[in-house]
Design a protein around this motif. Structure first.
Motif, PDB file in Angstrom:
ATOM      1  N   ALA A 517      -3.704 -53.454 -45.317  1.00 27.41           N
ATOM      2  CA  ALA A 517      -3.454 -53.921 -46.686  1.00 27.41           C
ATOM      3  C   ALA A 517      -2.724 -55.261 -46.663  1.00 27.41           C
ATOM      4  O   ALA A 517      -3.024 -56.169 -47.454  1.00 27.41           O
ATOM      5  CB  ALA A 517      -2.660 -52.883 -47.462  1.00 27.41           C
ATOM      6  N   MET A 518      -1.770 -55.405 -45.721  1.00 26.84           N
ATOM      7  CA  MET A 518      -1.047 -56.672 -45.607  1.00 26.84           C
ATOM      8  C   MET A 518      -1.978 -57.803 -45.156  1.00 26.84           C
ATOM      9  O   MET A 518      -1.862 -58.935 -45.610  1.00 26.84           O
ATOM     10  CB  MET A 518       0.099 -56.538 -44.602  1.00 26.84           C
ATOM     11  CG  MET A 518       1.286 -55.722 -45.092  1.00 26.84           C
ATOM     12  SD  MET A 518       2.048 -56.375 -46.605  1.00 26.84           S
ATOM     13  CE  MET A 518       2.204 -58.099 -46.239  1.00 26.84           C
ATOM     14  N   ARG A 519      -2.900 -57.485 -44.275  1.00 28.75           N
ATOM     15  CA  ARG A 519      -3.868 -58.494 -43.820  1.00 28.75           C
ATOM     16  C   ARG A 519      -4.699 -58.997 -44.995  1.00 28.75           C
ATOM     17  O   ARG A 519      -4.935 -60.212 -45.146  1.00 28.75           O
ATOM     18  CB  ARG A 519      -4.780 -57.892 -42.746  1.00 28.75           C
ATOM     19  CG  ARG A 519      -5.732 -58.907 -42.092  1.00 28.75           C
ATOM     20  CD  ARG A 519      -6.817 -58.220 -41.288  1.00 28.75           C
ATOM     21  NE  ARG A 519      -7.728 -57.477 -42.151  1.00 28.75           N
ATOM     22  CZ  ARG A 519      -8.722 -58.031 -42.843  1.00 28.75           C
ATOM     23  NH1 ARG A 519      -8.925 -59.335 -42.800  1.00 28.75           N
ATOM     24  NH2 ARG A 519      -9.503 -57.283 -43.601  1.00 28.75           N
ATOM     25  N   ILE A 520      -5.116 -58.096 -45.839  1.00 28.14           N
ATOM     26  CA  ILE A 520      -5.928 -58.463 -46.994  1.00 28.14           C
ATOM     27  C   ILE A 520      -5.109 -59.288 -47.988  1.00 28.14           C
ATOM     28  O   ILE A 520      -5.617 -60.258 -48.576  1.00 28.14           O
ATOM     29  CB  ILE A 520      -6.514 -57.196 -47.639  1.00 28.14           C
ATOM     30  CG1 ILE A 520      -7.556 -56.579 -46.690  1.00 28.14           C
ATOM     31  CG2 ILE A 520      -7.135 -57.506 -48.998  1.00 28.14           C
ATOM     32  CD1 ILE A 520      -8.047 -55.214 -47.099  1.00 28.14           C
ATOM     33  N   LEU A 560      -8.590 -55.046 -38.954  1.00 27.74           N
ATOM     34  CA  LEU A 560      -7.730 -54.714 -37.822  1.00 27.74           C
ATOM     35  C   LEU A 560      -8.425 -53.713 -36.895  1.00 27.74           C
ATOM     36  O   LEU A 560      -9.039 -52.751 -37.356  1.00 27.74           O
ATOM     37  CB  LEU A 560      -6.396 -54.131 -38.314  1.00 27.74           C
ATOM     38  CG  LEU A 560      -5.492 -55.083 -39.102  1.00 27.74           C
ATOM     39  CD1 LEU A 560      -4.219 -54.368 -39.534  1.00 27.74           C
ATOM     40  CD2 LEU A 560      -5.159 -56.333 -38.289  1.00 27.74           C
ATOM     41  N   LYS A 561      -8.284 -53.929 -35.591  1.00 32.77           N
ATOM     42  CA  LYS A 561      -8.987 -53.122 -34.598  1.00 32.77           C
ATOM     43  C   LYS A 561      -8.003 -52.416 -33.659  1.00 32.77           C
ATOM     44  O   LYS A 561      -6.891 -52.907 -33.417  1.00 32.77           O
ATOM     45  CB  LYS A 561      -9.931 -54.003 -33.775  1.00 32.77           C
ATOM     46  CG  LYS A 561     -10.950 -54.770 -34.598  1.00 32.77           C
ATOM     47  CD  LYS A 561     -11.852 -53.846 -35.421  1.00 32.77           C
ATOM     48  CE  LYS A 561     -12.870 -54.649 -36.238  1.00 32.77           C
ATOM     49  NZ  LYS A 561     -13.719 -53.761 -37.081  1.00 32.77           N
ATOM     50  N   GLN A 562      -8.445 -51.291 -33.152  1.00 33.04           N
ATOM     51  CA  GLN A 562      -7.646 -50.530 -32.198  1.00 33.04           C
ATOM     52  C   GLN A 562      -7.288 -51.405 -30.993  1.00 33.04           C
ATOM     53  O   GLN A 562      -8.106 -52.164 -30.486  1.00 33.04           O
ATOM     54  CB  GLN A 562      -8.427 -49.304 -31.729  1.00 33.04           C
ATOM     55  CG  GLN A 562      -7.663 -48.426 -30.741  1.00 33.04           C
ATOM     56  CD  GLN A 562      -8.480 -47.234 -30.294  1.00 33.04           C
ATOM     57  OE1 GLN A 562      -9.643 -47.088 -30.671  1.00 33.04           O
ATOM     58  NE2 GLN A 562      -7.888 -46.352 -29.494  1.00 33.04           N
ATOM     59  N   GLY A 563      -6.046 -51.282 -30.560  1.00 33.33           N
ATOM     60  CA  GLY A 563      -5.580 -52.039 -29.408  1.00 33.33           C
ATOM     61  C   GLY A 563      -5.031 -53.401 -29.748  1.00 33.33           C
ATOM     62  O   GLY A 563      -4.464 -54.086 -28.877  1.00 33.33           O
ATOM     63  N   GLN A 564      -5.199 -53.851 -31.000  1.00 30.30           N
ATOM     64  CA  GLN A 564      -4.688 -55.164 -31.411  1.00 30.30           C
ATOM     65  C   GLN A 564      -3.165 -55.138 -31.368  1.00 30.30           C
ATOM     66  O   GLN A 564      -2.532 -54.189 -31.848  1.00 30.30           O
ATOM     67  CB  GLN A 564      -5.180 -55.502 -32.820  1.00 30.30           C
ATOM     68  CG  GLN A 564      -4.937 -56.952 -33.226  1.00 30.30           C
ATOM     69  CD  GLN A 564      -5.772 -57.328 -34.453  1.00 30.30           C
ATOM     70  OE1 GLN A 564      -6.815 -56.730 -34.697  1.00 30.30           O
ATOM     71  NE2 GLN A 564      -5.309 -58.311 -35.197  1.00 30.30           N
ATOM     72  N   VAL A 565      -2.580 -56.158 -30.780  1.00 31.40           N
ATOM     73  CA  VAL A 565      -1.128 -56.225 -30.605  1.00 31.40           C
ATOM     74  C   VAL A 565      -0.530 -57.112 -31.693  1.00 31.40           C
ATOM     75  O   VAL A 565      -0.951 -58.263 -31.876  1.00 31.40           O
ATOM     76  CB  VAL A 565      -0.761 -56.763 -29.210  1.00 31.40           C
ATOM     77  CG1 VAL A 565       0.759 -56.850 -29.069  1.00 31.40           C
ATOM     78  CG2 VAL A 565      -1.356 -55.878 -28.133  1.00 31.40           C
ATOM     79  N   MET A 566       0.447 -56.557 -32.411  1.00 34.50           N
ATOM     80  CA  MET A 566       1.120 -57.298 -33.469  1.00 34.50           C
ATOM     81  C   MET A 566       2.254 -58.149 -32.889  1.00 34.50           C
ATOM     82  O   MET A 566       2.784 -57.855 -31.803  1.00 34.50           O
ATOM     83  CB  MET A 566       1.721 -56.339 -34.502  1.00 34.50           C
ATOM     84  CG  MET A 566       0.729 -55.368 -35.132  1.00 34.50           C
ATOM     85  SD  MET A 566      -0.433 -56.131 -36.293  1.00 34.50           S
ATOM     86  CE  MET A 566      -1.878 -56.326 -35.241  1.00 34.50           C
ATOM     87  N   ALA A 567       2.643 -59.181 -33.598  1.00 36.02           N
ATOM     88  CA  ALA A 567       3.779 -59.999 -33.186  1.00 36.02           C
ATOM     89  C   ALA A 567       5.079 -59.232 -33.410  1.00 36.02           C
ATOM     90  O   ALA A 567       5.111 -58.205 -34.098  1.00 36.02           O
ATOM     91  CB  ALA A 567       3.795 -61.304 -33.968  1.00 36.02           C
ATOM     92  N   GLN A 568       6.138 -59.738 -32.843  1.00 31.99           N
ATOM     93  CA  GLN A 568       7.439 -59.098 -33.041  1.00 31.99           C
ATOM     94  C   GLN A 568       7.865 -59.252 -34.502  1.00 31.99           C
ATOM     95  O   GLN A 568       7.663 -60.313 -35.109  1.00 31.99           O
ATOM     96  CB  GLN A 568       8.491 -59.745 -32.136  1.00 31.99           C
ATOM     97  CG  GLN A 568       8.215 -59.519 -30.649  1.00 31.99           C
ATOM     98  CD  GLN A 568       8.176 -58.041 -30.302  1.00 31.99           C
ATOM     99  OE1 GLN A 568       9.156 -57.320 -30.476  1.00 31.99           O
ATOM    100  NE2 GLN A 568       7.033 -57.579 -29.802  1.00 31.99           N
ATOM    101  N   PRO A 569       8.439 -58.201 -35.104  1.00 32.29           N
ATOM    102  CA  PRO A 569       8.829 -58.274 -36.521  1.00 32.29           C
ATOM    103  C   PRO A 569       9.829 -59.395 -36.779  1.00 32.29           C
ATOM    104  O   PRO A 569      10.812 -59.545 -36.055  1.00 32.29           O
ATOM    105  CB  PRO A 569       9.472 -56.907 -36.789  1.00 32.29           C
ATOM    106  CG  PRO A 569       9.178 -56.060 -35.616  1.00 32.29           C
ATOM    107  CD  PRO A 569       8.805 -56.934 -34.477  1.00 32.29           C
ATOM    108  N   LYS A 570       9.516 -60.171 -37.785  1.00 27.55           N
ATOM    109  CA  LYS A 570      10.395 -61.269 -38.187  1.00 27.55           C
ATOM    110  C   LYS A 570      10.163 -61.519 -39.669  1.00 27.55           C
ATOM    111  O   LYS A 570       9.014 -61.665 -40.091  1.00 27.55           O
ATOM    112  CB  LYS A 570      10.081 -62.529 -37.381  1.00 27.55           C
ATOM    113  CG  LYS A 570      10.967 -63.712 -37.692  1.00 27.55           C
ATOM    114  CD  LYS A 570      10.561 -64.925 -36.843  1.00 27.55           C
ATOM    115  CE  LYS A 570      11.433 -66.129 -37.161  1.00 27.55           C
ATOM    116  NZ  LYS A 570      11.031 -67.322 -36.367  1.00 27.55           N
ATOM    117  N   PRO A 571      11.218 -61.553 -40.480  1.00 24.14           N
ATOM    118  CA  PRO A 571      11.020 -61.755 -41.925  1.00 24.14           C
ATOM    119  C   PRO A 571      10.179 -62.992 -42.209  1.00 24.14           C
ATOM    120  O   PRO A 571      10.427 -64.070 -41.649  1.00 24.14           O
ATOM    121  CB  PRO A 571      12.449 -61.912 -42.452  1.00 24.14           C
ATOM    122  CG  PRO A 571      13.290 -61.149 -41.476  1.00 24.14           C
ATOM    123  CD  PRO A 571      12.640 -61.377 -40.128  1.00 24.14           C
TER     124      PRO A 571
END
Length: 601
Positions: A517-520, A560-571
């Motif tokens: 939802a955030m990607r969209i 978004l696909k399985q195995g995709q790595v997100m960045a470290q959380p940052k505001p």
């Protein structure tokens, strides 16, 4: 041009009635105009119905895949103000959306740099008119950069290519028999740069806008035969009601035309700082035959010989003229008539938006309540400024700015609803899933209503963008964020992770759903707050190049696909703090935000 007319749209112009015009044309046209044959070239034939709307004729080359969008050319007697910034922010959002649709967008803006007021302003600062124009024009470019305005063409009316095209257009209309010479005497407002009807003036013959006495002037000028085009203009508006928007602006334009059109002056004898009238160096071309042509001269390529027809073939007609309502008459009446005279296509739409007020009051330097766009963007950032004015002002109507409301709206929508949702979801993903997605978003959403809700809101947002309902588009996209917050609060994945087993697996999928939802949101809100949306997209593990390559089809669920790595959380959006000693709504929102972050941890 926007600022120039902003000072005078309530007042009538110095005009002649049709009968006077006809008499003067008969008596003076052939005897007083002496132009060389090289300037009196033949115009291409006009279509039988008068106005030209086709987009594949020799008079214009724009196709359905081309979207030409213009702001007014802003008058450089003073630095840019918030009204100019608002128009340009809106235009940029529209341009970015059209690019997402795959259109070949040509976004035109620029500066109107001729006239008596420019020369006066330059003299007051001890500089030449050219130096003055260079400084103010650069101020516009600098502000547009700070506001992330993605224009394609920036035209200055002092550009040599513009002057050449103006002269060619003038000569084409002259050859059509629609320009003649006449004397005019009346009361002239130097600040408005126009003659006034005495009935519209205040005591002591003062201009109602500038509160300064008008001076008596007599000039020998050239006029355009606007009265000749009354019936064609009436037909255009009757047959093409979408030409002027919003619809209530169309009613205004029809009322003006119904009241009778009068010929208007297109030159000045007493103004040196301007483009000389062909074959008459004692006259300079006035704004309507100067600045309005910037929409066409901007289409000329940098290294090509300036030529009217060549410029037209590079993208004319415009898909949308975006203007303030104060210059509606000139874009919806004067400009179409001029184009018809020159046998050129008419723009597809003229949209007149409303004015801005501050704290419910009309803005003015004398009141000390102006909104300085440079100050606003430096204090709060481009994303906040763009979002607030597009979200909180219904496009087409007047809108109000107050700093408290600005801060509360931006914090609630961008920092809390969108920013905090992303941050706490990524925090949970990092803690429990090593920042890695456990499933495709299409698979994870099976059996959950959030996917259908997001798809419905995306469809609504697109429709609102297409209809220029920018506030409603923002609202629909914000609802995706609200839906995501409701989903994660109801599912409480932090609790499910503690249970382990199937509950933990379900929680991991919940995070994928919310991040999708955030990607969209990052795609759909990109036209409004592009830098914020880039930061969101990068947090989701994508590059800037991938963000810049997005199209509206990327709002489809399942990116978004399985195995995709997100960045470290940052505001992705820092809250704006209100400097007050009281417990405000903003502080309450801050406490709520901190509570959710604690839960996510």
């Amino acid at each position: 041009m926007a600022t120039r007319i902003n000072c005078s749209f309530h007042n009538s112009l110095w005009l002649l009635n049709p009968r006077q015009a006809a008499n003067l044309r008969t008596a003076r046209f052939h005897s007083r105009l002496r132009l060389p044959q090289s300037l009196l070239f033949s115009a291409p034939p006009r279509a039988a119905n008068g106005a030209l709307y086709c987009t594949n004729s020799s008079n214009g080359s724009a196709t359905n895949d081309t979207f030409v969008l213009t702001t007014p050319l802003y008058y450089v007697n003073a630095p840019p103000h918030m009204g100019s910034a608002y128009t340009t922010i809106a235009a940029d959002a529209i341009a970015r959306f059209q690019r997402l649709l795959g259109k070949n967008v040509i976004f035109i803006t620029g500066t109107d740099e001729h006239g008596e007021k420019i020369a006066t302003a330059a003299g007051a600062s001890g500089s030449s008119p050219r130096e003055h124009c260079d400084v103010i024009s650069q101020a516009y470019k600098s502000l547009w950069k700070d506001l992330d305005i993605s224009y394609d063409k920036f035209i200055r009316t002092t550009d040599p290519k513009h002057e050449a095209i103006v002269k060619q257009f003038y000569s084409r209309v002259l050859a059509k028999g629609d320009i003649y010479r006449a004397d005019y005497e009346g009361l002239y407002c130097v600040n408005c740069e126009e003659y006034k009807d005495e009935k519209d003036l205040l005591e002591n013959k003062c201009c109602p806008m500038h509160l300064k006495p008008c001076v008596q002037r007599k000039e020998d000028n050239y006029f355009f035969a606007l009265s000749k085009y009354q019936k064609p203009l009436e037909d255009i508006l009757a047959q093409n009601p979408e030409f002027v928007q919003p619809s209530f602006r169309l009613n205004e334009v029809q009322s003006w035309i119904k009241g009778g059109l009068k010929d208007f002056s297109i030159s000045r004898a007493s103004v040196d700082w301007g483009i000389p009238v062909p074959n008459d160096e004692k006259q300079t071309i006035y704004v309507w035959f100067d600045a309005l042509l910037g929409y066409i001269s901007a289409l000329s390529e940098v290294n090509e010989q300036p030529d009217l027809q060549l410029a037209v073939s590079s993208g004319w007609p415009a898909s949308l003229h975006l203007i303030g309502k104060d210059i509606l008459r000139f874009h919806a009446v004067y400009w179409p008539a001029m184009l018809m005279s020159a046998d050129l296509n008419l723009p597809k739409m003229v949209f007149g938006h409303g004015f801005l007020t501050k704290d419910g009051m009309k803005m003015g330097k004398s009141l000390g309540n102006t909104i300085e766009p440079n100050d606003l963007v430096q204090r709060f950032g481009s994303d906040a400024v763009r979002y607030f004015f597009l979200r909180e002002v219904e496009f087409g109507s007047d809108g109000d700015y107050s700093e408290d409301r600005f801060i509360n709206i931006v914090n609630a929508h961008l920092a809390n609803t969108i920013g905090n949702l992303l941050n706490r979801t990524l925090g949970l993903l990092k803690k429990n899933c090593q920042s890695t997605l456990v499933a495709d978003s299409a698979v994870a959403a099976e059996g959950f209503a959030l996917k259908e809700k997001v798809e419905s809101l995306v469809k609504s947002a697109r429709s609102h963008y297409e209809n220029l309902s920018l506030s409603s588009a923002c609202e629909a996209i914000l609802e995706i964020g609200n839906a995501g917050n409701s989903y994660i609060d109801e599912r409480a994945p932090w609790s499910l992770f503690k249970q382990g087993g199937p509950a933990s697996e379900a929680a991991a999928k919940d995070l994928v759903i919310v991040l999708e939802a955030m990607r969209i949101i990052a795609v759909a809100l990109g036209p409004v707050s592009p830098c914020l949306c880039l930061r969101i997209y990068e947090q989701l593990g994508y590059s800037e190049d991938q963000f810049n390559a997005l199209t509206w089809t990327d709002t489809k669920w399942g990116g978004l696909k399985q195995g995709q790595v997100m960045a470290q959380p940052k505001p992705v959006f820092a809250r704006i703090e209100i400097q007050t000693g009281d417990e405000s709504e903003d502080k309450v929102a801050s406490k709520s935000s901190k509570k959710k972050l604690k839960e996510a941890a």
